[in-house]
Design a protein around this motif. Structure first.
Motif, PDB file in Angstrom:
ATOM      1  N   LYS A   8     -30.554  17.151  10.618  1.00 42.16           N
ATOM      2  CA  LYS A   8     -30.877  15.824  10.121  1.00 42.16           C
ATOM      3  C   LYS A   8     -31.958  14.992  10.666  1.00 42.16           C
ATOM      4  O   LYS A   8     -32.996  14.657  10.375  1.00 42.16           O
ATOM      5  N   LEU A   9     -32.082  15.146  12.127  1.00 40.64           N
ATOM      6  CA  LEU A   9     -33.157  14.604  13.055  1.00 40.64           C
ATOM      7  C   LEU A   9     -34.546  15.228  12.702  1.00 40.64           C
ATOM      8  O   LEU A   9     -35.577  14.487  12.590  1.00 40.64           O
ATOM      9  N   VAL A  10     -34.557  16.329  12.575  1.00 43.03           N
ATOM     10  CA  VAL A  10     -35.635  17.368  12.385  1.00 43.03           C
ATOM     11  C   VAL A  10     -36.176  16.533  10.856  1.00 43.03           C
ATOM     12  O   VAL A  10     -37.520  16.522  10.892  1.00 43.03           O
ATOM     13  N   TRP A  11     -35.394  16.745   9.903  1.00 47.96           N
ATOM     14  CA  TRP A  11     -35.733  16.146   8.518  1.00 47.96           C
ATOM     15  C   TRP A  11     -36.320  14.774   8.359  1.00 47.96           C
ATOM     16  O   TRP A  11     -37.136  14.473   7.615  1.00 47.96           O
ATOM     17  N   TRP A  12     -35.746  13.883   9.208  1.00 39.82           N
ATOM     18  CA  TRP A  12     -36.106  12.544   9.256  1.00 39.82           C
ATOM     19  C   TRP A  12     -37.454  12.647   9.969  1.00 39.82           C
ATOM     20  O   TRP A  12     -38.269  11.795   9.236  1.00 39.82           O
TER      21      TRP A  12
END
Length: 377
Positions: A8-12
């Motif tokens: 999730k953080l990577v795609w944010w």
């Protein structure tokens, strides 16, 4: 941190990178369009401006498509809710962008002055309006969007057209337009001959000063706005929905991340230093340096907004506890995992191809080449 949370953080972060790419590359093209009638005083000079971005403008819009695709696939609830709540802004953005390809293709088809000037103004609108809307959309996020969700996560919007263009949002739109004009003017300095390049230099300096002032005003204003803070949400490994969280709204909440992590002040500092550097570079007639520093200013502006909002993607003004965040709006773990594999290949490919295009298409746009080419705008 488990794998799903990390994805999730990577795609944010990936969505942020793609938005920066959109702002830097497409924004520069938009800036040329917005400045078309200001820097170019004759038909030949306007054709020179259009041909300065002619080899790149369509390819640069790939980043805009990537931003939409990334939000749709990685954060589908964000995509669905934003396109509903910000429908009028999205339509205004798309309608104004439609003027660009038509203007490029049809402007020089006929020699009549009225015909060409009509399309010139269409290109001005097609350059200025999208950047105003782009910045206003980020301003709306900081103000909160009037939506809520039912038990089935279907959104309903409580607002009107006037609410989408509040003063702070318009200020953010003006800031985005100023940064785009800086990028566009620096590009014209680099690719056009005199006296067009000199007028572009003056526009670049004015745009840098305007953007610096607008950023300062927006920063002070944002510090006084009501902000959102996520107080509680289901823990890691539990299904996340916007209906199972607690959110507080209070003045100055957007400043809290900077208080907790002082290193984040480097982002607004980057904006100020980049714009001052771009001003100095334009004054010294160093076009490429001005363009690169303008790009860094975009990184700082969007980075500052992202840091303030995190973890919120779409704050709800109607019911704050229904706000969409990085945690509750993401796709499934398997979807994000597959997308990460594709992105590791596709994003560097697009970036390298964009760099290659700029490299082989560099150099001054010369009037004799425009007149003799069947492919010139």
């Amino acid at each position: 941190m488990d794998l799903y949370t990390a994805l999730k953080l990577v795609w944010w972060a990936t969505l942020g990178i793609v938005l920066i790419g959109t702002a830097v590359l497409m924004g520069g093209d938009m800036g040329v369009g917005a400045l078309l009638r200001l820097v170019a005083r004759s038909d030949a000079q306007r054709r020179a401006c259009l041909n300065a971005i002619g080899p790149h403008w369509e390819g640069n819009q790939t980043w805009f498509v990537l931003a939409g695709g990334a939000s749709f696939a990685a954060f589908p609830l964000l995509y669905a809710t934003a396109f509903s709540a910000l429908y009028l802004l999205m339509l205004l953005l798309l309608w104004s962008m439609l003027l660009r390809p038509v203007g490029f293709e049809y402007r020089s088809k006929l020699p009549q002055r009225a015909w060409r000037e009509t399309w010139d103004w269409a290109l001005v609108l097609g350059g200025a309006v999208p950047m105003l809307v782009f910045g206003a959309a980020f301003g709306q996020l900081l103000l909160g969007i009037g939506f809520d969700l039912d038990w089935n996560l279907r959104s309903s919007y409580a607002g009107n057209a006037a609410g989408l263009l509040r003063p702070f949002a318009l200020l953010c739109g003006a800031l985005a337009l100023g940064l785009a004009c800086l990028q566009g003017a620096a590009l014209l300095m680099q690719r056009c001959e005199q006296p067009l390049a000199e007028r572009a230099r003056r526009c670049a300096m004015a745009a840098a000063i305007a953007a610096l002032g607008l950023f300062a005003v927006a920063s002070v204003w944002a510090a006084r706005l009501d902000g959102w803070e996520l107080l509680r949400h289901p823990g890691s490994g539990v299904a996340q929905t916007p209906l199972q969280q607690a959110v507080a709204v209070y003045p100055g909440a957007w400043q809290e991340p900077f208080a907790r992590h002082p290193a984040l002040w480097l982002l607004p500092g980057l904006v100020v230093l980049s714009l001052l550097g771009a001003l100095a570079a334009a004054r010294a007639r160093r076009a490429l340096a001005a363009w690169r520093l303008g790009a860094l200013a975009w990184v700082g502006v969007l980075g500052t907004a992202g840091a303030s909002l995190f973890p919120f993607l779409l704050p709800s003004r109607t019911d704050p506890s229904h706000s969409l965040t990085v945690w509750n709006a993401a796709s499934s773990r398997d979807t994000l995992l597959w997308m990460s594999g594709f992105a590791l290949v596709l994003l560097p490919t697009v970036a390298l191809y964009t760099r290659w295009c700029f490299r082989i298409m560099q150099g001054k746009v010369r009037q004799e080449e425009i007149e003799s080419s069947d492919h010139a705008y």
